[in-house]
Design an enzyme around this catalytic site. Structure first.
Site, PDB file in Angstrom:
ATOM      1  N   HIS A 172       0.853  -1.192   0.000  1.00  6.66           N
ATOM      2  CA  HIS A 172       0.000   0.000   0.000  1.00  6.66           C
ATOM      3  C   HIS A 172       0.891   1.246   0.000  1.00  6.66           C
ATOM      4  O   HIS A 172       1.795   1.376   0.830  1.00  6.66           O
ATOM      5  CB  HIS A 172      -0.923  -0.002   1.207  1.00  6.66           C
ATOM      6  N   LYS A 177     -13.764   5.250   6.090  1.00 11.57           N
ATOM      7  CA  LYS A 177     -14.187   6.186   5.041  1.00 11.57           C
ATOM      8  C   LYS A 177     -15.695   6.141   4.861  1.00 11.57           C
ATOM      9  O   LYS A 177     -16.334   7.139   4.553  1.00 11.57           O
ATOM     10  CB  LYS A 177     -13.479   5.841   3.725  1.00 11.57           C
TER      11      LYS A 177
END
Length: 894
Positions: free
Chosen positions: A132, A561
C-alpha cells in the site's frame, strides 16, 4: 541545526540535529544555514508561545525556489533523524510489552506457563507486509538512516572507530552528508518488481536474523521450546485488487525471489557453520548418525578426514545448493563443488541439521548444541521454509463474478450468472463444487480478464508444488458481501486443481483458503450472518472442521471512510464479538485478519494496545495484521526496533487470549449500549458532512493536495479503483493521507465530538474511558490525531478552494467538530490538555510541530502557483518534497 529547548530530554536528537546543521552549512552554504535557522527559531518561538512571536516574519518569503527545495530537505532530514532518535528511546513502545512481562502478569492472575505453552502450540501470529503506497521515502534514504542507527549503537557502546577504522562520529556525519546529497524523490513510478525487491530487503536484513534470535530469547523465558508461532506474510505480488499490474508473472517472480533469498541465507549460514564446527574425532566422540552424514557427503579432503562435522556440513551444503538450482533455475552465488541430491522439502533439510545438533549434544553438557548459529538456523528453517513468506492472493469480488460468469457461459452451464439471485447462485456453485470437472477449456479464447485470472490460479497451483504448501494459503476476497462471493473463489481454485470435491465421508480438500474481507459498516454488520450461512453448507462445514480454523478479514480503512472513526472502530469490535459464537457453533477456530494502515483513520496506532482491546474470545491465539507503507520501515527498519515490535505483538496476542474479561457482565452490557448510541450519533454527523453536503467532494479535492498525491511515484497501484471522482470510489489511503497533509486529519476524529456532546450521561462516559480497554485504545489514538492536527494551519489551505463561500461554511463545521472532539475527549479522560497523561508522546509531537508549520505554509504557496498554471519544474518538485517532509514528520499519516 540547533534544536528547541523542549528536546533537551533526548540528547540523541540534540546531537544529530547539531551534525545536520553542520552539514547544511558545509554543503548548502552559510546563507542557507542562516535562513533555515531563522525560520526554525521563529517557528519554535511561536510553538512555545513566546510573546509577540506570532508577529515575527517567518522568513519563508525570502527563500528562492532553489533555497525552498533545500530548506524543505533540511526539515525533512531533521524529522527523519528525530524519528531515529525516538525509536532508539522506545518512545512508541508500551512498557511491559515483552514476553517476560506478559508471563509475569498472567502468573499474577493464576495463569501458569503451561497454559501459555499450550496456547502457543496452536497459535499463529503473522504480520503481513503489503505494498500500500504510503512510504514516501526512497529506500536509499532509509538505508542511510539505518546505517546511522547502527553507528549510534557503536557510539553507545563507547566504540571510537568503525570496523573500517573510521571514527564513529565522523562516520555518522558522513552518513548525514550522504543523506543531504541523496535525491529523496523517486523519478519513476514504482513497478511491482520494485515493490517485491523492496520488501525482500526487509526479510534479508531483518526478519531472517531477528526471528530466530527472538525465539532463542523466548525459549529462555518460557523454559521450553515453542513451535514457530510467529511468522511473516506478504501481499506483494499476490494482491491484484485494483492493481492491473499484478498478474501471473509477478506472482511467480515474488515466489521465486523469496525462495532465492531464503536458500541463500541458509547457504551462507551453513558456510559459516562449516568454519565453526572444527571438532575432531581425535578429541570428541561422534555418533554414528553424524559419521554417516559425513561419509555420504562426498567430501574426501585429506585435511578434513578427522573432522566429520565439517564433512557433514559440506554434504548438507551440497544438497541445499542443488535444491537452490532446482527450485530457482539458477546456481547460487557460492555453488558447492560436491554433487548433491536436492532436498524434497524443508523438513528433510531440517532433519539433517537436527542430526548434527543431536551429535553435538551427545557429549559434555550440551552447550555446543543449544542456541548458537546451528540452533538459529534450525529455527529459521522451521519458520521460513523454502518459501520465506506466505504470499496471499487478493482480488475484488466483482472480478470473480465476471470470470465465473464467463466460465459458466462458455461451458454451457448458465448463460446469465450475473442475473441470478443469491439462492440460485449458491445452488449452482455448490453443484459445480461437487465435481472435480473443470469448467474452463484450455484452448478457448477467453476475455483478457478471465484468461489472466485463470493463469494466476494455475501459477499458484504450480507454486504449491514447487515451494511447498505454506507458500500460498489464503485467497482474500475484497468487497465480500455474500456466501456466493466465497464459493466463486473455490470455483476458480478448482480450475487449477486447488479444490478437490468431497468423496463420501471425506470432506473437500482445499490447500488455499477462501477468505472474505468485510469492509463497509454494512458488511461488518452482516458478517456473522454470511459466515453462519457459509458454515451451514455441508461441504464447507466438513472442510473447515478438517482444517481446524477459518479466517475472516476485517477492513479498517474503508469502514472508516464509509462511517467515520468511532463507528468504524465500534463496528469492527462488534463484528469480531458477534463472529465468535458463529465459529464456536461451527466447531472451528476463528482467525481474524486485521486490515490496518498506518494512520489512525485506517486502523493505525499502537498494535499492542489494539490487540489487547479486542473483544474477549476473538483472538484465540491466532491473528494476522497488515503492515503497510511507512509503518514497515518504522517498525522493522532496524533489527533492534523489529525485535521490540514483534515481541510486543506476540505478548499482546498471548495476553488478549488468556487474560480474563476485564469487565463484569453488567458493565459490558451497559458500556455496549452506550457505545451503540455514541456510534449512531457519530455516524450521522460524519455521513451528513462527507456524503450529505453538496460540493464536499470538490471542497476536499481542492483544499487538500489529493491531486498532487495521486501523482507521487510511491506505488504501483492507481489512487482509485475506477475513474470516478466520488469519495466512495477513492481508495482509503489517499483519502486519509490528503487530510493529514493539510493538518485536518478529519478521518481520525470527525463525528466523535458530536456524539460525546449529545451523550447525556457524562459520568458513564468517564467510567468507560477509564475502565474499558476498547474505549481507552480508541480515545488514545484519537487524542494523538487531535494533537497532530492544527486547524489554524489547515485554514491556510482554504484559499485553494474555488467556491470560497461554500468552503468557509464547510470549514466552520469542521472547526466546530474539532472543538467538540477536543473538549469531549478531555472531559471523558479527565485531562486539562491533550496528552497530559502521555508525556513521552506529548514531547515527541510538540518537538515536531514547529518543523511542520513552515512546510505546510510553503506547500500552500507552491500549490497556489502550481494550480495557477506556473510550469517551473521546481514548483512541482517542491510540492512533492513538502509532502515527503510532512509525512516524515507526522510519522503515521498514510
Amino acid at each position: 541545526m540547533s534544536t528547541a529547548p523542549s528536546v533537551s530530554q533526548n540528547p540523541d536528537i540534540r546531537y544529530l540535529g547539531r551534525l545536520l546543521g553542520n552539514v547544511i552549512r558545509a554543503y548548502g552554504g552559510d546563507q542557507l544555514y542562516r535562513q533555515t535557522e531563522y525560520i526554525r527559531s521563529a517557528s519554535v518561538d511561536r510553538a512555545r508561545g513566546v510573546a509577540g512571536a506570532d508577529l515575527v516574519d517567518t522568513g519563508l518569503d525570502a527563500l528562492s525556489l532553489d533555497d525552498t527545495l533545500s530548506f524543505v530537505r533540511g526539515f525533512m532530514l531533521f524529522s527523519m533523524l528525530a524519528n531515529l532518535a525516538e525509536d532508539r528511546q522506545g518512545v512508541a513502545i508500551e512498557p511491559g510489552a515483552d514476553l517476560a512481562s506478559a508471563i509475569s502478569a498472567l502468573e499474577d492472575q493464576g495463569i501458569g506457563r503451561d497454559k501459555v505453552m499450550s496456547l502457543l502450540d496452536r497459535s499463529l501470529i503473522v504480520p503481513v507486509l503489503t505494498a500500500h503506497p504510503t512510504e514516501v521515502r526512497r529506500k536509499s534514504m532509509i538505508d542511510h538512516k539505518n546505517r546511522i542507527a547502527e553507528l549510534m549503537l557503536m557510539r553507545d557502546a563507547g566504540t571510537l572507530e568503525t570496523e573500517n577504522g573510521e571514527r564513529v562520529d565522523e562516520a555518522i556525519s558522513r552518513q548525514i552528508a550522504l543523506l543531504w546529497q541523496t535525491r529523496p524523490l523517486r523519478r519513476e513510478r514504482l513497478y511491482v518488481q520494485d515493490e517485491i525487491d523492496n520488501v525482500l530487503a526487509y526479510f534479508t536484513d531483518t526478519f531472517l536474523p531477528v526471528l530466530p534470535a527472538l525465539y532463542a530469547r523466548w525459549e529462555r523465558v518460557l523454559g521450553a521450546r515453542p513451535q514457530s508461532f510467529l511468522r511473516v506474510g506478504s501481499w506483494i505480488g499476490g494482491d491484484r485488487d485494483g492493481n492491473p499490474y499484478v498478474q501471473a508473472p509477478q506472482l511467480k517472480s515474488a515466489l521465486s525471489r523469496a525462495c532465492q533469498r531464503a536458500l541463500a541465507y541458509y547457504l551462507d549460514s551453513l558456510h559459516a557453520l562449516g568454519a565453526e564446527l572444527s571438532l575432531s574425532t581425535e578429541l570428541a566422540h561422534v555418533p554414528a548418525e553424524v559419521l554417516a552424514l559425513a561419509e555420504a557427503s562426498g567430501d574426501t579432503s585429506p585435511s578434513r578426514q578427522d573432522e566429520p562435522y565439517r564433512r557433514a556440513i559440506s554434504g548438507i551444503y551440497a544438497r541445499l545448493s542443488a535444491t537452490y538450482e532446482k527450485l530457482t533455475g539458477v546456481k547460487p552465488a557460492r555453488a558447492s563443488r560436491l554433487a548433491g541430491v536436492p532436498y524434497d522439502d524443508p523438513a528433510a533439510f531440517r532433519r539433517d541439521l537436527v542430526t548434527v545438533a543431536q551429535g553435538l549434544a551427545s557429549e559434555g553438557d550440551g552447550t555446543l548444541s543449544t542456541g548458537g548459529a546451528l540452533g538459529r538456523l534450525i529455527r529459521a528453517v522451521e519458520t521460513f521454509g523454502f518459501h520465506l513468506a506466505t504470499l496471499d492472493m487478493r482480488q475484488n469480488s466483482d472480478v470473480h463474478e465476471r470470470v465465473v460468469g464467463e466460465l459458466l457461459k462458455v461451458a454451457g452451464v448458465e448463460a446469465d450468472y450475473a442475473g441470478l439471485d443469491e439462492f440460485a447462485r449458491i445452488a449452482l456453485l455448490r453443484n459445480e463444487l461437487a465435481t472435480n470437472r473443470p469448467l474452463g477449456a484450455r484452448n478457448f479464447d477467453y476475455s483478457e480478464e478471465t484468461a489472466s485470472e485463470l493463469e494466476i490460479v494455475r501459477a499458484a497451483a504450480a507454486a504449491l508444488e514447487t515451494y511447498g504448501p505454506q507458500c500460498i494459503t489464503h485467497y482474500i476476497i475484497s468487497k465480500a458481501t455474500s456466501v456466493s462471493d466465497l464459493l466463486e473463489v473455490n470455483i476458480l481454485l478448482k480450475e487449477a486443481g486447488l479444490w478437490r470435491a468431497a468423496d463420501g465421508d471425506t470432506p473437500p480438500i482445499a490447500p488455499v483458503m477462501s477468505v472474505p474481507l468485510f469492509e463497509t459498516i454494512e458488511d461488518l454488520e452482516n458478517a456473522p450472518a454470511v459466515m453462519s450461512a457459509y458454515f451451514g453448507l455441508p461441504e464447507i462445514s466438513g472442510l473447515v472442521k478438517a482444517r481446524g480454523h477459518q479466517e475472516v478479514m476485517i477492513g479498517y480503512s474503508d469502514s472508516n471512510k464509509d462511517g467515520g472513526y468511532i463507528t468504524s472502530t465500534w463496528g469492527l469490535f462488534q463484528a469480531s464479538r458477534a463472529l465468535e459464537p458463529v465459529f464456536e457453533k461451527a466447531s472451528t477456530a476463528m482467525q481474524l485478519f486485521h486490515g490496518r494502515g498506518g494512520a489512525v483513520g485506517r486502523g493505525g496506532g499502537s498494535s499492542y494496545a489494539a490487540i489487547r482491546a479486542q473483544p474477549p474470545g476473538s483472538v484465540q491465539g491466532r491473528i494476522r495484521i497488515t503492515e503497510q507503507g511507512e509503518v514497515i520501515a518504522a517498525k522493522f527498519g532496524t533489527r533492534d526496533v523489529a525485535m521490540v515490535n514483534l515481541e510486543a505483538t506476540a505478548s499482546a496476542t498471548i495476553r488478549a487470549t488468556l487474560e480474563p474479561e476485564a469487565l463484569s457482565q453488567r458493565d459490558a452490557t451497559r458500556f455496549a449500549e452506550a457505545m451503540d448510541k455514541l456510534s449512531k450519533s457519530a455516524f450521522t454527523a460524519y455521513r451528513d458532512l462527507v456524503y450529505g453536503t453538496s460540493g464536499f467532494e470538490d471542497f476536499f479535492r481542492e483544499m487538500t493536495p489529493i491531486q498532487e498525491i495521486a501523482g507521487l511515484k510511491i506505488g504501483s497501484r492507481p489512487a482509485s479503483r475506477t475513474k470516478s471522482k466520488r469519495i466512495e470510489d477513492l481508495r482509503a489511503i489517499p483519502w486519509v493521507f490528503s487530510w493529514a497533509q493539510a493538518r485536518v486529519m478529519l478521518p481520525g476524529w470527525y463525528g466523535v465530538g458530536h456524539a460525546i456532546d449529545q451523550f447525556e450521561d457524562k459520568a458513564l462516559l468517564a467510567d468507560m474511558a477509564q475502565n474499558w480497554p476498547f474505549l481507552q485504545s480508541a480515545l488514545g489514538n484519537m487524542e494523538m490525531v487531535l494533537a497532530k492536527s492544527d486547524l489554524g494551519i489547515a485554514g491556510q489551505y482554504l484559499p485553494l478552494v474555488k467556491d470560497q463561500t461554500a468552503a468557509e461554511g464547510m470549514f466552520a463545521r469542521i472547526r466546530e467538530g474539532w472543538r467538540l472532539a477536543h473538549d469531549g475527549l478531555l472531559k471523558a479522560t479527565g485531562q486539562t490538555r491533550l496528552l497530559e497523561k502521555n508525556p513521552a508522546l506529548d514531547t515527541s509531537i510538540r518537538l515536531r510541530l514547529p518543523y511542520i508549520e513552515p512546510l505546510n505554509l510553503l506547500q500552500v504557496e507552491l500549490l497556489k502557483r502550481h494550480r495557477a498554471g506556473e510550469d517551473d519544474a521546481r514548483i512541482k518538485e517542491g510540492i512533492e518534497l513538502s509532502i515527503n517532509a510532512i509525512a516524515t514528520a507526522l510519522r503515521n499519516s498514510g
